[in-house]
Motif scaffolding. Structure first.
Motif, PDB file in Angstrom:
ATOM      1  N   TYR A 205       0.822  -1.210   0.000  1.00  0.00           N
ATOM      2  CA  TYR A 205       0.000   0.000   0.000  1.00  0.00           C
ATOM      3  C   TYR A 205       0.857   1.262   0.000  1.00  0.00           C
ATOM      4  O   TYR A 205       0.508   2.260  -0.637  1.00  0.00           O
ATOM      5  CB  TYR A 205      -0.917  -0.013   1.218  1.00  0.00           C
ATOM      6  CG  TYR A 205      -1.973   1.065   1.234  1.00  0.00           C
ATOM      7  CD1 TYR A 205      -2.962   1.113   0.249  1.00  0.00           C
ATOM      8  CD2 TYR A 205      -1.993   2.032   2.233  1.00  0.00           C
ATOM      9  CE1 TYR A 205      -3.945   2.092   0.272  1.00  0.00           C
ATOM     10  CE2 TYR A 205      -2.972   3.020   2.261  1.00  0.00           C
ATOM     11  CZ  TYR A 205      -3.941   3.047   1.282  1.00  0.00           C
ATOM     12  OH  TYR A 205      -4.919   4.024   1.295  1.00  0.00           O
ATOM     13  N   GLU A 215      -4.005  -0.951  -4.295  1.00  0.00           N
ATOM     14  CA  GLU A 215      -4.476  -0.282  -3.079  1.00  0.00           C
ATOM     15  C   GLU A 215      -5.832  -0.819  -2.639  1.00  0.00           C
ATOM     16  O   GLU A 215      -6.100  -0.986  -1.439  1.00  0.00           O
ATOM     17  CB  GLU A 215      -4.539   1.220  -3.314  1.00  0.00           C
ATOM     18  CG  GLU A 215      -3.157   1.863  -3.420  1.00  0.00           C
ATOM     19  CD  GLU A 215      -3.215   3.321  -3.826  1.00  0.00           C
ATOM     20  OE1 GLU A 215      -4.309   3.770  -4.247  1.00  0.00           O
ATOM     21  OE2 GLU A 215      -2.182   4.012  -3.727  1.00  0.00           O
ATOM     22  N   SER A 299       4.253   9.257   4.369  1.00  0.00           N
ATOM     23  CA  SER A 299       3.049   8.472   4.069  1.00  0.00           C
ATOM     24  C   SER A 299       1.995   8.588   5.167  1.00  0.00           C
ATOM     25  O   SER A 299       1.271   7.627   5.445  1.00  0.00           O
ATOM     26  CB  SER A 299       3.418   6.998   3.873  1.00  0.00           C
ATOM     27  OG  SER A 299       4.405   6.858   2.885  1.00  0.00           O
ATOM     28  N   LYS A 302      -1.619   7.648   4.249  1.00  0.00           N
ATOM     29  CA  LYS A 302      -1.796   6.218   4.007  1.00  0.00           C
ATOM     30  C   LYS A 302      -1.758   5.424   5.312  1.00  0.00           C
ATOM     31  O   LYS A 302      -2.481   4.428   5.462  1.00  0.00           O
ATOM     32  CB  LYS A 302      -0.724   5.719   3.028  1.00  0.00           C
ATOM     33  CG  LYS A 302      -1.016   6.091   1.578  1.00  0.00           C
ATOM     34  CD  LYS A 302      -0.238   5.247   0.594  1.00  0.00           C
ATOM     35  CE  LYS A 302      -0.803   5.390  -0.806  1.00  0.00           C
ATOM     36  NZ  LYS A 302      -0.159   4.489  -1.792  1.00  0.00           N
TER      37      LYS A 302
END
Length: 385
Positions: A205, A215, A299, A302
């Protein structure tokens, strides 16, 4: 939106009783070699069920049952020699990732000159191109951790080098994911394997090569593991939980095919290369918190999404992903794991970091932020207890 490619050539039969599909599979005429490890797959009747289904389809089989938990190049060579001598037409990898990875490597050695290590990139591998298609591989997984039934990769050890490899030619031809074959996996192994699948999905991911399709599979795999892995650990006979974790594992295999693992796996492969007694999933658990903290800046969004997928629905900052990992570890009774329990000592951290960079350095290039040699040593140091 970024360009991406989607290639997943393996036919997968998923669900209870799926092994029976082998009786109608379109396989080459001739004998099949069943590759497995230890005694459990025989004792539990899995070898017999696979052989019977193939016999119904008109195929004789023979069995190689000496695969090690961390499969070695010596085992691959021995099995490939048997495959050639018996003139086998196809190969069945029955068991966990070790058996299926061995089957993939053997399939290439059966139809190409030289040695599997000739085709490995990294370490002492020669990086040669595989010229011929391998023998068809049937993957029958009895664990939910590696995702190897849905990706082209193998992980084979050669001394102190544990390296993953694979190409389009090493995808399984056919995969059977039958949760009935997973009901007797012990709790601690269920946890280790489940975390391996989790990190396949999470690494894929955040990898720089992630795409909208990978994803999607990543988040769904993480959701299934967060919701069902603790139940599967504590009640191995819970069929819905086993089925959900099995599905998560296969989805995470798609992620590996469409995106990639990252530096976390490179570090762990080095750890277990030097310490083969360290289960791969346990090694990932041990280093995970320190590793993931390196990507708070690069990130953050995410990591918040991963935390929410793990069940922390009110997550709003990257630290919440670390918190969610800690909660899952506690719920699966693996929070106690320590490097020192496997003979790992701080004096070796530099050697481990160098091994990770030498053998699987390409994975570090897919991290969303660079990890230097010192960063890797810091991760090991912070993880050490």
């Amino acid at each position: 939106m970024d360009n991406f490619k989607f290639y997943m050539p393996t036919r997968i039969f998923f669900g209870p009783g799926s092994v029976k599909k082998l009786s109608r599979a379109k396989l080459p005429e001739g004998k099949g070699l069943i590759i497995t490890g230890g005694t459990s797959t025989t004792r539990l009747g899995y070898v017999g069920k696979v052989a019977e289904a193939l016999r119904e389809g008109g195929h004789d089989t023979l069995v190689y049952n000496k695969v090690q938990p961390n499969p070695t190049i010596e085992g691959v060579r021995e099995c490939a020699k048997l495959c050639r001598e018996e003139n086998c037409s196809f190969i069945v990898g029955l068991g966990g990732g070790s058996s299926i990875d061995t089957a993939k490597a053997v399939s290439i050695m059966a139809t190409n000159e030289g040695d599997w290590w000739d085709y490995i990139v990294g370490g002492t591998g020669k990086g040669q191109k595989i010229k011929n298609d391998g023998l068809p591989v049937i993957a029958v997984t009895t664990t939910a951790g590696t995702g190897t039934e849905a990706d082209p990769f193998t992980v084979i050890s050669n001394g102190e080098q544990k390296i993953g490899g694979g190409t389009d030619k090493t995808f399984p031809f056919l995969s059977i994911v039958d949760p009935d074959f997973m009901m007797t996996v012990p709790p601690h192994l269920t946890a280790y394997q489940g975390f391996d699948a989790l990190f396949h999905a999470c690494e894929g991911y955040i990898a720089t090569c992630a795409n909208p399709i990978s994803e999607m599979f990543s988040l769904r795999a993480v959701e299934l593991i967060g919701a069902s892995l603790p139940t599967a650990v504590h009640d191995g006979g819970d069929k819905p939980a086993r089925g959900n974790v099995a599905l998560a594992n296969t989805l995470a295999g798609f992620v590996e095919s469409l995106s990639s693992c990252t530096g976390e796996h490179a570090i762990e492969h080095a750890l277990s290369a030097f310490h083969p007694e360290l289960p791969h999933g346990a090694g990932l658990i041990v280093i995970s918190k320190a590793y993931w903290k390196h990507f708070f800046q690069s990130s953050g969004d995410k990591l918040v999404a991963l935390a929410r997928a793990l069940g922390k629905t009110d997550a709003s900052e990257p630290q919440h992903f670390i918190d969610a990992l800690g909660d899952l570890m506690k719920n699966c009774e693996v929070a106690h794991l320590r490097m020192s329990g496997y003979g790992i000592v701080p004096e070796d951290f530099g050697k481990i970091a160098d091994n990770a960079r030498d053998t699987m350095g390409g994975l570090f290039r897919l991290d969303p932020a660079p990890l230097s040699r010192e960063d890797i040593i810091d991760i090991l140091r912070e993880s050490y207890q």
